[in-house]
Scaffold this motif. Structure first.
Motif, PDB file in Angstrom:
ATOM      1  N   ALA A 257       0.830  -1.206   0.000  1.00 12.92           N
ATOM      2  CA  ALA A 257       0.000   0.000   0.000  1.00 12.92           C
ATOM      3  C   ALA A 257       0.869   1.262   0.000  1.00 12.92           C
ATOM      4  O   ALA A 257       0.567   2.247  -0.689  1.00 12.92           O
ATOM      5  CB  ALA A 257      -0.922  -0.011   1.213  1.00 12.92           C
ATOM      6  N   HIS A 258       1.969   1.230   0.740  1.00 12.90           N
ATOM      7  CA  HIS A 258       2.875   2.382   0.762  1.00 12.90           C
ATOM      8  C   HIS A 258       3.541   2.578  -0.603  1.00 12.90           C
ATOM      9  O   HIS A 258       3.670   3.714  -1.082  1.00 12.90           O
ATOM     10  CB  HIS A 258       3.943   2.201   1.840  1.00 12.90           C
ATOM     11  N   PHE A 259       3.967   1.494  -1.215  1.00  9.27           N
ATOM     12  CA  PHE A 259       4.603   1.614  -2.534  1.00  9.27           C
ATOM     13  C   PHE A 259       3.601   2.126  -3.576  1.00  9.27           C
ATOM     14  O   PHE A 259       3.951   2.934  -4.450  1.00  9.27           O
ATOM     15  CB  PHE A 259       5.172   0.265  -2.963  1.00  9.27           C
ATOM     16  N   LYS A 260       2.361   1.681  -3.471  1.00 11.16           N
ATOM     17  CA  LYS A 260       1.314   2.160  -4.390  1.00 11.16           C
ATOM     18  C   LYS A 260       1.086   3.662  -4.203  1.00 11.16           C
ATOM     19  O   LYS A 260       0.966   4.409  -5.175  1.00 11.16           O
ATOM     20  CB  LYS A 260       0.024   1.388  -4.140  1.00 11.16           C
ATOM     21  N   SER A 261       1.043   4.099  -2.936  1.00 10.36           N
ATOM     22  CA  SER A 261       0.871   5.530  -2.668  1.00 10.36           C
ATOM     23  C   SER A 261       2.064   6.328  -3.183  1.00 10.36           C
ATOM     24  O   SER A 261       1.909   7.454  -3.680  1.00 10.36           O
ATOM     25  CB  SER A 261       0.712   5.762  -1.164  1.00 10.36           C
ATOM     26  N   ALA A 262       3.257   5.743  -3.064  1.00  8.98           N
ATOM     27  CA  ALA A 262       4.454   6.424  -3.560  1.00  8.98           C
ATOM     28  C   ALA A 262       4.378   6.620  -5.071  1.00  8.98           C
ATOM     29  O   ALA A 262       4.697   7.703  -5.589  1.00  8.98           O
ATOM     30  CB  ALA A 262       5.698   5.630  -3.187  1.00  8.98           C
ATOM     31  N   ARG A 263       3.941   5.597  -5.802  1.00 10.99           N
ATOM     32  CA  ARG A 263       3.810   5.711  -7.262  1.00 10.99           C
ATOM     33  C   ARG A 263       2.775   6.766  -7.642  1.00 10.99           C
ATOM     34  O   ARG A 263       2.970   7.558  -8.568  1.00 10.99           O
ATOM     35  CB  ARG A 263       3.434   4.350  -7.858  1.00 10.99           C
ATOM     36  N   ALA A 264       1.653   6.779  -6.899  1.00  9.90           N
ATOM     37  CA  ALA A 264       0.608   7.768  -7.181  1.00  9.90           C
ATOM     38  C   ALA A 264       1.125   9.192  -6.933  1.00  9.90           C
ATOM     39  O   ALA A 264       0.824  10.111  -7.698  1.00  9.90           O
ATOM     40  CB  ALA A 264      -0.614   7.490  -6.311  1.00  9.90           C
ATOM     41  N   SER A 265       1.930   9.354  -5.873  1.00 10.30           N
ATOM     42  CA  SER A 265       2.485  10.679  -5.568  1.00 10.30           C
ATOM     43  C   SER A 265       3.477  11.123  -6.642  1.00 10.30           C
ATOM     44  O   SER A 265       3.567  12.312  -6.972  1.00 10.30           O
ATOM     45  CB  SER A 265       3.165  10.656  -4.197  1.00 10.30           C
ATOM     46  N   VAL A 266       4.231  10.178  -7.206  1.00  6.33           N
ATOM     47  CA  VAL A 266       5.144  10.512  -8.301  1.00  6.33           C
ATOM     48  C   VAL A 266       4.354  11.018  -9.499  1.00  6.33           C
ATOM     49  O   VAL A 266       4.711  12.019 -10.145  1.00  6.33           O
ATOM     50  CB  VAL A 266       6.001   9.292  -8.695  1.00  6.33           C
ATOM     51  N   GLN A 267       3.265  10.341  -9.821  1.00  6.08           N
ATOM     52  CA  GLN A 267       2.425  10.751 -10.951  1.00  6.08           C
ATOM     53  C   GLN A 267       1.832  12.145 -10.728  1.00  6.08           C
ATOM     54  O   GLN A 267       1.658  12.919 -11.668  1.00  6.08           O
ATOM     55  CB  GLN A 267       1.306   9.733 -11.165  1.00  6.08           C
ATOM     56  N   ASN A 268       1.553  12.456  -9.475  1.00  7.11           N
ATOM     57  CA  ASN A 268       1.001  13.784  -9.138  1.00  7.11           C
ATOM     58  C   ASN A 268       2.104  14.819  -8.910  1.00  7.11           C
ATOM     59  O   ASN A 268       1.812  15.955  -8.501  1.00  7.11           O
ATOM     60  CB  ASN A 268       0.135  13.681  -7.885  1.00  7.11           C
ATOM     61  N   GLU A 269       3.340  14.416  -9.140  1.00  3.79           N
ATOM     62  CA  GLU A 269       4.511  15.280  -8.960  1.00  3.79           C
ATOM     63  C   GLU A 269       4.635  15.807  -7.525  1.00  3.79           C
ATOM     64  O   GLU A 269       5.163  16.891  -7.279  1.00  3.79           O
ATOM     65  CB  GLU A 269       4.488  16.443  -9.961  1.00  3.79           C
ATOM     66  N   ASP A 270       4.141  15.009  -6.601  1.00  7.09           N
ATOM     67  CA  ASP A 270       4.282  15.339  -5.172  1.00  7.09           C
ATOM     68  C   ASP A 270       5.441  14.491  -4.632  1.00  7.09           C
ATOM     69  O   ASP A 270       5.249  13.458  -3.989  1.00  7.09           O
ATOM     70  CB  ASP A 270       2.975  15.018  -4.426  1.00  7.09           C
ATOM     71  N   TYR A 271       6.665  14.958  -4.898  1.00  5.48           N
ATOM     72  CA  TYR A 271       7.829  14.128  -4.617  1.00  5.48           C
ATOM     73  C   TYR A 271       8.136  13.977  -3.117  1.00  5.48           C
ATOM     74  O   TYR A 271       8.573  12.904  -2.686  1.00  5.48           O
ATOM     75  CB  TYR A 271       9.035  14.671  -5.378  1.00  5.48           C
ATOM     76  N   ILE A 294      10.677   3.017  -8.233  1.00  9.73           N
ATOM     77  CA  ILE A 294      10.031   4.199  -7.662  1.00  9.73           C
ATOM     78  C   ILE A 294      11.080   5.261  -7.319  1.00  9.73           C
ATOM     79  O   ILE A 294      10.891   6.444  -7.589  1.00  9.73           O
ATOM     80  CB  ILE A 294       9.209   3.816  -6.408  1.00  9.73           C
ATOM     81  N   GLN A 295      12.198   4.811  -6.736  1.00  9.59           N
ATOM     82  CA  GLN A 295      13.259   5.739  -6.388  1.00  9.59           C
ATOM     83  C   GLN A 295      13.824   6.419  -7.628  1.00  9.59           C
ATOM     84  O   GLN A 295      14.076   7.630  -7.639  1.00  9.59           O
ATOM     85  CB  GLN A 295      14.380   5.001  -5.650  1.00  9.59           C
ATOM     86  N   GLN A 296      13.991   5.658  -8.698  1.00 10.20           N
ATOM     87  CA  GLN A 296      14.494   6.234  -9.951  1.00 10.20           C
ATOM     88  C   GLN A 296      13.516   7.258 -10.517  1.00 10.20           C
ATOM     89  O   GLN A 296      13.923   8.318 -11.015  1.00 10.20           O
ATOM     90  CB  GLN A 296      14.746   5.117 -10.965  1.00 10.20           C
ATOM     91  N   ASP A 297      12.215   6.954 -10.415  1.00 10.31           N
ATOM     92  CA  ASP A 297      11.199   7.896 -10.900  1.00 10.31           C
ATOM     93  C   ASP A 297      11.210   9.184 -10.082  1.00 10.31           C
ATOM     94  O   ASP A 297      11.026  10.290 -10.629  1.00 10.31           O
ATOM     95  CB  ASP A 297       9.812   7.246 -10.841  1.00 10.31           C
ATOM     96  N   ILE A 298      11.414   9.050  -8.773  1.00  8.97           N
ATOM     97  CA  ILE A 298      11.471  10.244  -7.904  1.00  8.97           C
ATOM     98  C   ILE A 298      12.671  11.102  -8.273  1.00  8.97           C
ATOM     99  O   ILE A 298      12.563  12.327  -8.409  1.00  8.97           O
ATOM    100  CB  ILE A 298      11.528   9.830  -6.418  1.00  8.97           C
ATOM    101  N   VAL A 299      13.826  10.473  -8.489  1.00  9.25           N
ATOM    102  CA  VAL A 299      15.040  11.219  -8.846  1.00  9.25           C
ATOM    103  C   VAL A 299      14.853  11.932 -10.176  1.00  9.25           C
ATOM    104  O   VAL A 299      15.215  13.109 -10.335  1.00  9.25           O
ATOM    105  CB  VAL A 299      16.247  10.267  -8.898  1.00  9.25           C
ATOM    106  N   ALA A 300      14.257  11.209 -11.146  1.00 11.88           N
ATOM    107  CA  ALA A 300      14.037  11.814 -12.460  1.00 11.88           C
ATOM    108  C   ALA A 300      13.095  13.007 -12.360  1.00 11.88           C
ATOM    109  O   ALA A 300      13.336  14.075 -12.944  1.00 11.88           O
ATOM    110  CB  ALA A 300      13.471  10.767 -13.422  1.00 11.88           C
ATOM    111  N   GLY A 301      12.017  12.846 -11.586  1.00 12.26           N
ATOM    112  CA  GLY A 301      11.064  13.930 -11.413  1.00 12.26           C
ATOM    113  C   GLY A 301      11.673  15.106 -10.689  1.00 12.26           C
ATOM    114  O   GLY A 301      11.444  16.270 -11.048  1.00 12.26           O
ATOM    115  N   ARG A 302      12.469  14.829  -9.665  1.00  9.25           N
ATOM    116  CA  ARG A 302      13.143  15.893  -8.914  1.00  9.25           C
ATOM    117  C   ARG A 302      14.109  16.664  -9.824  1.00  9.25           C
ATOM    118  O   ARG A 302      14.245  17.881  -9.722  1.00  9.25           O
ATOM    119  CB  ARG A 302      13.918  15.292  -7.746  1.00  9.25           C
ATOM    120  N   THR A 303      14.771  15.931 -10.723  1.00  8.57           N
ATOM    121  CA  THR A 303      15.731  16.570 -11.625  1.00  8.57           C
ATOM    122  C   THR A 303      15.029  17.547 -12.566  1.00  8.57           C
ATOM    123  O   THR A 303      15.481  18.679 -12.772  1.00  8.57           O
ATOM    124  CB  THR A 303      16.478  15.504 -12.436  1.00  8.57           C
TER     125      THR A 303
END
Length: 333
Positions: A257-271, A294-303
């Motif tokens: 559930a936490h990983f799912k929420s993390a993916r949803a937050s990445v999609q919403n750009e809420d890093y 997920i970590q790679q997606d967060i880094v890419a979005g943050r960049t």
């Protein structure tokens, strides 16, 4: 001195002379006068300590225990951290039937004492513990043995006594650990073996109960740890196995559930939220492979986000909007 009263250093020389002549009281008197003027002089303080210490030992040899105690206390004035003096004070307290006072002194000096002095302190602490257990002072009896049993070289008697005290206090995990060490030293000791079996049975019930309570409170990792300890004691116990399976299932579900929420937050750009949810999931399942993506997606979005912020700041700076540019740079940082 009658010719030049201000020459106070003469008192030290007089003290030295009287000490060499065995005139202890006169030596103490002269060194005392000198130390009134030079209280930090190390040589004089050492003399005062030695002279007072010798007086205390002589009083103890003569059976003058109260006087000896007072003199040892005076010796501490000159060497407050002397382990030997503290040992004698503890010994005197024990000899006068005061194990509570003896333990309060000896348990603190033991870790800092030399091996030869520790060897003299150990039986005193053991005997104090034995007396205190008989009189119902279980916690203090345990404190008496604590500095001894924490050593890898602790002997059978101390370990067996400490383990038995832990059973008395219903501290079964500690009892189990202590008695295992005792049995390792004397595998054939029937009393120690019997106490270990009792401790293991009680420890199992403790860990099982703790695991159930922590699971109910949703403290999943603590529950897992407790149940692992229970299963280690009784691998074939059905209750422990069922609770362990339930905990593992709850951990997997909660982490997912936490990983799912993390993916949803990445999609919403809420890093920040994505990182928070990712961390919660990793605390439960640190080896989960999906977390890497997920970590790679967060880094890419943050960049990308950082690049946009810096670009905006550069544009604001070029346009002369200093305050806005400063805010944009601060946000990037």
């Amino acid at each position: 001195m009658s010719l030049e009263p201000t020459r106070t250093e003469v008192y030290r020389q007089l003290g030295d002379i009287h000490a060499q002549l065995g005139q202890t009281e006169l030596a103490l008197q002269n060194f005392g006068i000198y130390l009134e003027h030079f209280p930090e002089d190390p040589v004089s303080r050492e003399y005062m300590f030695a002279l007072t210490f010798n007086q205390a030992q002589e009083a103890m040899s003569n059976g003058e225990l109260q006087n000896a105690e007072e003199l040892f206390q005076q010796a501490l004035t000159w060497q407050p951290d002397s382990p030997t003096v503290h040992y004698y004070l503890g010994y005197l307290a024990y000899s006068q039937g005061n194990p509570v006072k003896a333990v309060s002194i000896l348990k603190d000096v033991y870790p800092e004492a030399e091996p030869s002095l520790q060897a003299a302190i150990r039986p005193l602490l053991y005997n104090c513990s034995l007396t205190l257990r008989k009189t119902g002072h279980l916690k203090l009896a345990t404190e008496a043995l604590a500095p001894v049993v924490t050593e890898e070289s602790a002997g059978f008697d101390a370990l067996f006594m400490a383990g038995s005290l832990a059973i008395d206090l219903k501290n079964y995990p500690d009892a189990q650990a202590l008695l295992e060490r005792a049995v390792a030293l004397k595998p054939g000791d029937a009393a120690a073996l019997q106490a270990l079996v009792l401790a293991e049975q009680a420890a199992f019930r403790y860990w099982l109960s703790t695991g159930r309570k922590e699971l109910t409170a949703n403290n999943l990792l603590t529950a897992r740890q407790a149940l692992q300890s229970a299963v280690a004691l009784q691998p074939n116990n059905a209750q422990a196995s069922e609770l362990t399976a339930e905990v593992e299932q709850r951990i997997a579900t909660t982490a997912a559930a936490h990983f799912k929420s993390a993916r949803a937050s990445v999609q919403n750009e809420d890093y920040p939220q994505a990182e928070h949810q990712l961390q919660l999931g990793l605390e439960l399942q640190p080896e989960e492979s999906v977390a890497i993506q997920i970590q790679q997606d967060i880094v890419a979005g943050r960049t990308v986000e950082l690049g946009e912020l810096l670009s905006t700041a550069d544009q604001q700076l070029a346009a002369g909007h200093w305050r806005q540019a400063e805010q944009s740079y601060a946000q990037a940082l």
